[in-house]
Design a protein around this motif. Structure first.
Motif, PDB file in Angstrom:
ATOM      1  N   LEU A 160       0.858  -1.188   0.000  1.00  0.00           N
ATOM      2  CA  LEU A 160       0.000   0.000   0.000  1.00  0.00           C
ATOM      3  C   LEU A 160       0.893   1.238   0.000  1.00  0.00           C
ATOM      4  O   LEU A 160       1.633   1.471   0.951  1.00  0.00           O
ATOM      5  N   THR A 161       0.816   2.026  -1.078  1.00  0.00           N
ATOM      6  CA  THR A 161       1.696   3.195  -1.218  1.00  0.00           C
ATOM      7  C   THR A 161       0.948   4.482  -1.545  1.00  0.00           C
ATOM      8  O   THR A 161       1.551   5.549  -1.535  1.00  0.00           O
ATOM      9  N   ASP A 162      -0.338   4.396  -1.824  1.00  0.00           N
ATOM     10  CA  ASP A 162      -1.113   5.585  -2.168  1.00  0.00           C
ATOM     11  C   ASP A 162      -1.438   6.371  -0.896  1.00  0.00           C
ATOM     12  O   ASP A 162      -2.048   5.830   0.039  1.00  0.00           O
ATOM     13  N   GLY A 163      -1.043   7.643  -0.876  1.00  0.00           N
ATOM     14  CA  GLY A 163      -1.221   8.450   0.325  1.00  0.00           C
ATOM     15  C   GLY A 163      -2.658   8.580   0.770  1.00  0.00           C
ATOM     16  O   GLY A 163      -2.970   8.508   1.965  1.00  0.00           O
ATOM     17  N   ARG A 164      -3.570   8.756  -0.156  1.00  0.00           N
ATOM     18  CA  ARG A 164      -4.976   8.912   0.203  1.00  0.00           C
ATOM     19  C   ARG A 164      -5.544   7.628   0.801  1.00  0.00           C
ATOM     20  O   ARG A 164      -6.309   7.673   1.777  1.00  0.00           O
ATOM     21  N   GLU A 165      -5.157   6.496   0.232  1.00  0.00           N
ATOM     22  CA  GLU A 165      -5.637   5.225   0.768  1.00  0.00           C
ATOM     23  C   GLU A 165      -5.034   4.956   2.143  1.00  0.00           C
ATOM     24  O   GLU A 165      -5.711   4.407   3.026  1.00  0.00           O
ATOM     25  N   ILE A 166      -3.779   5.307   2.336  1.00  0.00           N
ATOM     26  CA  ILE A 166      -3.151   5.129   3.646  1.00  0.00           C
ATOM     27  C   ILE A 166      -3.864   5.977   4.697  1.00  0.00           C
ATOM     28  O   ILE A 166      -4.196   5.493   5.788  1.00  0.00           O
TER      29      ILE A 166
END
Length: 266
Positions: free
Chosen positions: A179-185
């Motif tokens: 998991l690397t997407d800032g919004r998803e994190i």
């Protein structure tokens, strides 16, 4: 906002600090000593390097003895040791619990358990068995939804479903590699009651950025091992081609001392 939860040991406390815990992963005594001397209080192991060192596959439950042997070697050092135990080296929760008890006996304070996208109920049972056998061991429950499975909205739904089950089983923290997407994190952090662990990626958010997103722990996984392997092979090519190898090279005496002495200060 970083998850708030009562902590019961110094390793757990590091997951509730103002800055995220940056956890380097060692593969032998010398690397762990070197990392500790760089000021890292807590150090993990990396299952890929443990397996590669003895010619076995990672993630195949083939390195139980090697992992316990490394934990015995590092657990006596004045550092906080978390052990990468793949999926627990067994599908029997009681056997996983017994392995966790052995880790505590040799000085480990944390364990990383991955679900490899297997049964949610079985992985939850393993977590519960570990907490029953070794209540003080920090269980970092890893789901491989992003590592091996779905991404995006479907991945987020599956991830949260699994993490809910692992939290209810007694996990102390959760880990979502890939998991690397800032919004998803940030969205995941907002929904969790446990510390979130993210695997560092050179192409993803930086350590300060992950901290701003509310991530509690950042693992380096096999990155340092693979980087060291790459540096060794690059140096070999440079030497063969008649060039002086670049990069830093610790002195023979420094490595000798790391192999002979225990860490005196962390």
């Amino acid at each position: 906002m970083r998850a708030l939860r009562a902590s019961s040991n110094p390793f757990a406390d590091l997951h509730h600090a103002d800055a995220p815990l940056l956890l380097p992963n060692a593969w032998d005594h010398a690397t762990a000593v070197a990392m500790a001397r760089k000021g890292f209080q807590a150090i993990g192991t990396t299952s890929l390097a443990v397996a590669a060192a003895v010619g076995l596959p990672d993630g195949a439950a083939a390195t139980r003895d090697e992992t316990l042997r490394l934990a015995l070697l590092l657990g006596s050092q004045p550092l906080l040791l978390s052990v990468d135990a793949e999926s627990g080296f067994s599908e029997d929760p009681d056997e996983v619990g017994e392995f966790a008890r052995q880790l505590v006996a040799v000085g480990a304070v944390g364990i990383n358990l991955e679900d490899a996208l297997g049964s949610v109920d079985r992985h939850a049972a393993k977590i519960a068995a570990v907490k029953a056998a070794a209540p003080g061991l920090f269980v970092n429950a890893r789901t491989d939804t992003y590592w091996l499975g779905e991404r995006g909205e479907r991945g987020g739904v599956e991830t949260m479903s699994r993490l809910d089950a692992y939290q209810q089983a007694g996990a102390d923290g959760v880990f979502v590699p890939g998991l690397t997407d800032g919004r998803e994190i940030a969205a995941l952090v907002a929904r969790l009651d446990l510390p979130l662990n993210i695997l560092y990626s050179p192409t993803g958010p930086t350590v300060p950025q992950l901290g701003d997103l509310g991530v509690s722990r950042i693992s380096l996984g096999s990155f340092l091992y693979r980087r060291a392997m790459g540096a060794a092979l690059d140096a070999l090519d440079e030497i063969r081609e008649g060039h002086r190898p670049g990069g830093s090279t610790p002195a023979y005496e420094d490595i000798q001392k790391m192999g002979a002495d225990s860490v005196r200060h962390v």
